[in-house]
Design a protein around this motif. Structure first.
Motif, PDB file in Angstrom:
ATOM      1  N   ALA A 126       0.838  -1.208   0.000  1.00  0.00           N
ATOM      2  CA  ALA A 126       0.000   0.000   0.000  1.00  0.00           C
ATOM      3  C   ALA A 126       0.870   1.254   0.000  1.00  0.00           C
ATOM      4  O   ALA A 126       0.565   2.233  -0.687  1.00  0.00           O
ATOM      5  N   THR A 127       1.990   1.214   0.742  1.00  0.00           N
ATOM      6  CA  THR A 127       2.886   2.373   0.802  1.00  0.00           C
ATOM      7  C   THR A 127       3.489   2.668  -0.560  1.00  0.00           C
ATOM      8  O   THR A 127       3.521   3.818  -0.999  1.00  0.00           O
ATOM      9  N   ALA A 128       3.960   1.611  -1.239  1.00  0.00           N
ATOM     10  CA  ALA A 128       4.537   1.809  -2.572  1.00  0.00           C
ATOM     11  C   ALA A 128       3.486   2.390  -3.508  1.00  0.00           C
ATOM     12  O   ALA A 128       3.770   3.294  -4.300  1.00  0.00           O
ATOM     13  N   SER A 129       2.238   1.895  -3.417  1.00  0.00           N
ATOM     14  CA  SER A 129       1.170   2.423  -4.265  1.00  0.00           C
ATOM     15  C   SER A 129       0.922   3.895  -3.950  1.00  0.00           C
ATOM     16  O   SER A 129       0.689   4.691  -4.859  1.00  0.00           O
ATOM     17  N   THR A 130       0.977   4.259  -2.666  1.00  0.00           N
ATOM     18  CA  THR A 130       0.707   5.639  -2.263  1.00  0.00           C
ATOM     19  C   THR A 130       1.673   6.612  -2.932  1.00  0.00           C
ATOM     20  O   THR A 130       1.267   7.652  -3.430  1.00  0.00           O
ATOM     21  N   ILE A 131       2.951   6.267  -2.951  1.00  0.00           N
ATOM     22  CA  ILE A 131       3.909   7.207  -3.532  1.00  0.00           C
ATOM     23  C   ILE A 131       4.051   6.979  -5.036  1.00  0.00           C
ATOM     24  O   ILE A 131       4.868   7.634  -5.681  1.00  0.00           O
ATOM     25  N   GLY A 132       3.283   6.047  -5.602  1.00  0.00           N
ATOM     26  CA  GLY A 132       3.320   5.826  -7.043  1.00  0.00           C
ATOM     27  C   GLY A 132       4.551   5.072  -7.504  1.00  0.00           C
ATOM     28  O   GLY A 132       4.972   5.195  -8.644  1.00  0.00           O
ATOM     29  N   ALA A 133       5.148   4.265  -6.624  1.00  0.00           N
ATOM     30  CA  ALA A 133       6.306   3.460  -7.006  1.00  0.00           C
ATOM     31  C   ALA A 133       5.830   2.090  -7.460  1.00  0.00           C
ATOM     32  O   ALA A 133       4.757   1.638  -7.065  1.00  0.00           O
ATOM     33  N   ARG A 134       6.623   1.428  -8.281  1.00  0.00           N
ATOM     34  CA  ARG A 134       6.312   0.039  -8.635  1.00  0.00           C
ATOM     35  C   ARG A 134       6.530  -0.806  -7.402  1.00  0.00           C
ATOM     36  O   ARG A 134       7.626  -0.791  -6.831  1.00  0.00           O
TER      37      ARG A 134
ATOM     38  N   LEU B  30      -5.308   0.461 -19.978  1.00  0.00           N
ATOM     39  CA  LEU B  30      -4.950  -0.912 -19.623  1.00  0.00           C
ATOM     40  C   LEU B  30      -4.015  -0.904 -18.415  1.00  0.00           C
ATOM     41  O   LEU B  30      -3.068  -0.116 -18.360  1.00  0.00           O
ATOM     42  N   HIS B  31      -4.311  -1.763 -17.438  1.00  0.00           N
ATOM     43  CA  HIS B  31      -3.345  -1.994 -16.354  1.00  0.00           C
ATOM     44  C   HIS B  31      -3.254  -3.487 -16.117  1.00  0.00           C
ATOM     45  O   HIS B  31      -4.264  -4.193 -16.184  1.00  0.00           O
ATOM     46  N   VAL B  32      -2.059  -3.968 -15.871  1.00  0.00           N
ATOM     47  CA  VAL B  32      -1.850  -5.400 -15.644  1.00  0.00           C
ATOM     48  C   VAL B  32      -1.327  -5.615 -14.235  1.00  0.00           C
ATOM     49  O   VAL B  32      -0.322  -5.023 -13.844  1.00  0.00           O
ATOM     50  N   ILE B  33      -2.034  -6.460 -13.467  1.00  0.00           N
ATOM     51  CA  ILE B  33      -1.490  -6.909 -12.176  1.00  0.00           C
ATOM     52  C   ILE B  33      -0.449  -7.969 -12.481  1.00  0.00           C
ATOM     53  O   ILE B  33      -0.747  -8.978 -13.115  1.00  0.00           O
ATOM     54  N   ASP B  34       0.769  -7.722 -12.034  1.00  0.00           N
ATOM     55  CA  ASP B  34       1.845  -8.682 -12.264  1.00  0.00           C
ATOM     56  C   ASP B  34       1.573  -9.935 -11.441  1.00  0.00           C
ATOM     57  O   ASP B  34       1.485  -9.878 -10.215  1.00  0.00           O
ATOM     58  N   GLU B  35       1.444 -11.082 -12.136  1.00  0.00           N
ATOM     59  CA  GLU B  35       1.069 -12.295 -11.410  1.00  0.00           C
ATOM     60  C   GLU B  35       2.162 -12.745 -10.446  1.00  0.00           C
ATOM     61  O   GLU B  35       1.868 -13.365  -9.428  1.00  0.00           O
ATOM     62  N   SER B  36       3.414 -12.413 -10.754  1.00  0.00           N
ATOM     63  CA  SER B  36       4.453 -12.845  -9.815  1.00  0.00           C
ATOM     64  C   SER B  36       4.393 -12.005  -8.539  1.00  0.00           C
ATOM     65  O   SER B  36       4.679 -12.500  -7.445  1.00  0.00           O
ATOM     66  N   LEU B  37       3.976 -10.734  -8.678  1.00  0.00           N
ATOM     67  CA  LEU B  37       3.789  -9.907  -7.483  1.00  0.00           C
ATOM     68  C   LEU B  37       2.620 -10.442  -6.658  1.00  0.00           C
ATOM     69  O   LEU B  37       2.695 -10.556  -5.430  1.00  0.00           O
ATOM     70  N   THR B  58      -5.487 -10.645  -2.536  1.00  0.00           N
ATOM     71  CA  THR B  58      -5.745 -10.339  -3.941  1.00  0.00           C
ATOM     72  C   THR B  58      -6.647  -9.113  -4.067  1.00  0.00           C
ATOM     73  O   THR B  58      -6.545  -8.364  -5.032  1.00  0.00           O
ATOM     74  N   ASP B  59      -7.534  -8.912  -3.076  1.00  0.00           N
ATOM     75  CA  ASP B  59      -8.391  -7.733  -3.108  1.00  0.00           C
ATOM     76  C   ASP B  59      -7.558  -6.452  -3.088  1.00  0.00           C
ATOM     77  O   ASP B  59      -7.890  -5.463  -3.719  1.00  0.00           O
ATOM     78  N   LEU B  60      -6.460  -6.523  -2.329  1.00  0.00           N
ATOM     79  CA  LEU B  60      -5.562  -5.377  -2.210  1.00  0.00           C
ATOM     80  C   LEU B  60      -5.044  -4.965  -3.586  1.00  0.00           C
ATOM     81  O   LEU B  60      -5.061  -3.787  -3.959  1.00  0.00           O
ATOM     82  N   LEU B  61      -4.603  -5.954  -4.356  1.00  0.00           N
ATOM     83  CA  LEU B  61      -4.068  -5.671  -5.691  1.00  0.00           C
ATOM     84  C   LEU B  61      -5.162  -5.172  -6.613  1.00  0.00           C
ATOM     85  O   LEU B  61      -4.961  -4.235  -7.385  1.00  0.00           O
ATOM     86  N   ALA B  62      -6.344  -5.808  -6.540  1.00  0.00           N
ATOM     87  CA  ALA B  62      -7.442  -5.401  -7.413  1.00  0.00           C
ATOM     88  C   ALA B  62      -7.883  -3.978  -7.089  1.00  0.00           C
ATOM     89  O   ALA B  62      -8.176  -3.184  -7.992  1.00  0.00           O
ATOM     90  N   ALA B  63      -7.900  -3.627  -5.805  1.00  0.00           N
ATOM     91  CA  ALA B  63      -8.311  -2.279  -5.410  1.00  0.00           C
ATOM     92  C   ALA B  63      -7.309  -1.247  -5.924  1.00  0.00           C
ATOM     93  O   ALA B  63      -7.689  -0.176  -6.417  1.00  0.00           O
ATOM     94  N   ALA B  64      -6.006  -1.589  -5.825  1.00  0.00           N
ATOM     95  CA  ALA B  64      -4.983  -0.661  -6.314  1.00  0.00           C
ATOM     96  C   ALA B  64      -5.103  -0.491  -7.829  1.00  0.00           C
ATOM     97  O   ALA B  64      -4.934   0.613  -8.359  1.00  0.00           O
ATOM     98  N   GLN B  65      -5.401  -1.603  -8.525  1.00  0.00           N
ATOM     99  CA  GLN B  65      -5.580  -1.531  -9.975  1.00  0.00           C
ATOM    100  C   GLN B  65      -6.751  -0.619 -10.334  1.00  0.00           C
ATOM    101  O   GLN B  65      -6.657   0.232 -11.208  1.00  0.00           O
ATOM    102  N   GLN B  66      -7.854  -0.814  -9.611  1.00  0.00           N
ATOM    103  CA  GLN B  66      -9.043   0.006  -9.846  1.00  0.00           C
ATOM    104  C   GLN B  66      -8.736   1.480  -9.620  1.00  0.00           C
ATOM    105  O   GLN B  66      -9.112   2.347 -10.413  1.00  0.00           O
TER     106      GLN B  66
END
Lengths: 422, 159
Positions: A126-134, B30-37, B58-66
């Motif tokens: 979540a932190t990485a997402s917040t600052i827009g980092a991969r 387009l956004h891709v959730i990296d499956e290895s992540l 997985t919800d965490l990743l989907a929410a970030a993608q959204q």
């Protein structure tokens, strides 16, 4: 014959733990297997009772740490760490990686690898997402350091606690000898991550100022006092498990007292229930049972084989061979049975025991999902899922694990000489 | 014109800006959730054997993608289709480009040493294999002319 039975039981217990049919807890297979082992006379009852008595404080210690980590999370310690990391990173993915390394190493050392994997990793994402980092380098850093940074304290990893129970090493001696390998491993991991993830880390910094989060001062203070208590308990002759329990009780007591009166007993009973769940009694039963089953394997012909394989001198080649053997066994079986199997034959030499721990703690990063066996079972069982994208992780492990093992063994050897133990 | 914009963390703003300012047509984000992540977050590492399964993330990743797709649409300022995907990013992007006329993506990789290897490996793969035109944008300012190295002494320019 008894060897075959014992080994088959151990493999069955491990297979069940990975597959977990009908979502049953791992103990559902391990406890009956332990009963079979004792009933069939593979382990005489007194030996089994001795093993249980030996494991008791260890498992209690781990349960207390699990509860402590759960309470720290509930008090917002991990959320605070994430917010602080976002702020001090200044939006730079590289600086965030350095901060995540520090946080993950400290959390793993004090609150055990479980806390890093289960509680810290989602926060870091979540932190990485917040600052827009991969997020990939930062998330991988958590999963890697959960293993390799679990060298420092006995509480960092169950493997350490198991080894500590089998040897006469004290808490402070352990930490003193492992400090140098711990630092060396973290440094090597950091350098390799910077190189391996150079692409992801090169995205431009975006300076955003996240809202400041109030520090959970009370919880942080309790954690600091608990840590100091671990160090102080030994000269006082108190088992550090009591210190961990005291820390957990203080945090839990404050939470229960601060429950709004309107919610009454209902809110409190839910709180107590969540604490019990955090202590994970099924897991504690699993460790006891696994100890008995592994004892059966060690007493059989397989144990004699291990006895012949282990080095007998804590010199540099001996330490290196021991760590490598432990890493291989941790990847073939799993790090818990590997520890239970390898520590007794070398219990006379603290250096060799610590070398076992270097292997079983750093080694699992090689195959990540666990052991090779885990990987295969997973592939068989979850063939319908997405094919596990492990290629990248395996490459990362193939680079970091040998490098970390070598520097850790060298650092341990140096430490042993400084302490005059080799 | 069908425009496909690949949004990746850290560089997506530049892609949306380019699609908005330079191109005209129907935009798909387009956004891709990296499956290895996803695997790294979801799968319990070895050392957790016996502790049950960590909570599903997985919800965490989907929410970030959204959230990322929403932010992209807001920055674009005109209607856009959204394409959330899960898999290996470079392959998902190439597959999704089959329907597009132009794919917009940002450079990633180390920009301090510009040269043949300065594209990140996923970007490199997509640039090589995308079955449509590709618009490759700088995530921040394009480099100055001074980053061009001097010509090699024996090269064609030296003759």
């Amino acid at each position: 014959m008894s060897t075959a039975v014992a080994v088959a039981l151990l493999l069955g217990v491990l297979a069940f733990a990975v597959a977990r049919p009908w979502r049953l807890p791992e103990a559902a297979a391990a406890v009956p297997a332990a009963a079979v082992v004792v009933a069939a006379g593979l382990v005489p009852w007194p030996a089994a009772a001795h093993e249980l008595a030996l494991l008791g404080p260890t498992v209690g210690f781990l349960a207390a740490i699990l509860v402590l980590a759960h309470l720290a999370d509930a008090e917002g310690v991990f959320g605070y760490a994430g917010a602080a990391a976002a702020r001090y990173s200044g939006g730079s993915p590289r600086r965030l990686l350095a901060i995540v390394f520090v946080i993950a190493a400290v959390v793993t050392a004090i609150l055990s690898l479980d806390a890093t994997v289960v509680l810290l990793t989602p926060v870091v994402f979540a932190t990485a997402s917040t600052i827009g980092a991969r997020p990939k380098p930062h998330v991988y850093a958590c999963t890697h350091l959960a293993n390799s940074a679990s060298l420092l304290l006995p509480v960092s990893n169950l493997t350490n606690l198991l080894a500590l129970a089998a040897t006469g090493l004290g808490f402070l001696t352990f930490a003193g000898l492992m400090a140098l390998p711990w630092l060396a491993v973290i440094a090597v991991e950091y350098l390799i991550f910077r190189w391996f993830f150079a692409d992801d880390l090169a995205t431009p910094a975006r300076r955003r100022t996240p809202a400041p989060v109030r520090a959970p001062r009370f919880a942080l203070a309790v954690l600091a006092v608990t840590l100091a208590g671990f160090a102080a308990s030994e000269p006082l002759g108190i088992h550090p498990a009591w210190v961990a329990l005291a820390g957990a009780l203080v945090l839990a007591g404050r939470r229960l007292l601060r429950r709004p009166a309107g919610l009454g007993g209902n809110g409190r009973s839910r709180e107590v229930w969540s604490l019990l769940k955090a202590a994970n009694p099924a897991f504690c039963a699993f460790v006891f049972a696994l100890g008995i089953v592994v004892l059966a394997v060690s007493r059989s012909g397989f144990g004699a084989l291990v006895d012949r394989l282990v080095p007998h001198h804590a010199d540099l080649p001996g330490l290196l061979a021991m760590a490598a053997l432990a890493a291989v066994l941790a990847n073939l079986l799993n790090n818990l049975p590997a520890t239970l199997m390898l520590v007794p034959p070398v219990a006379h030499s603290p250096g060799l025991v610590l070398a076992v721990l270097l292997g079983v703690n750093i080694g699992p990063n090689l195959t990540y999902v666990g052991s090779l066996a885990t990987l295969l079972w997973r592939q068989v069982l979850h063939a319908h899922d997405h094919a596990p994208a492990t290629g990248e992780f395996l490459r990362l492990g193939a680079v970091t694990v040998p490098a970390c093992l070598v520097v850790a063994v060298a650092a341990l050897w140096l430490g042993l000489r400084v302490f005059g133990m080799s | 014109m069908k425009i496909l914009v690949w949004l990746a963390e850290g560089t997506w703003e530049a892609c949306v800006d380019a699609a908005r300012d330079l191109l005209d047509g129907q935009v798909t984000l387009l956004h891709v959730i990296d499956e290895s992540l996803a695997a790294a977050i979801a799968a319990p590492p070895t050392a957790l054997l016996g502790r049950g399964t960590p909570p599903a993330t997985t919800d965490l990743l989907a929410a970030a993608q959204q959230a990322l797709l929403d932010a992209g649409a807001a920055r674009l300022g005109r209607p856009a289709a959204r394409l959330p995907r899960h898999g290996r990013p470079e392959r998902e992007v190439v597959a999704a480009s089959a329907d597009a006329d132009v794919l917009v993506l940002a450079r990633d990789g180390d920009r301090s040493r510009l040269g043949p290897r300065s594209l990140g490996h996923a970007t490199r793969f997509v640039v090589d294999h995308a079955p449509c035109q590709v618009l490759l944008v700088w995530p921040d300012q394009p480099p100055a002319l001074t980053t061009v190295p001097p010509p090699p002494p024996n090269g064609p320019a030296g003759r």
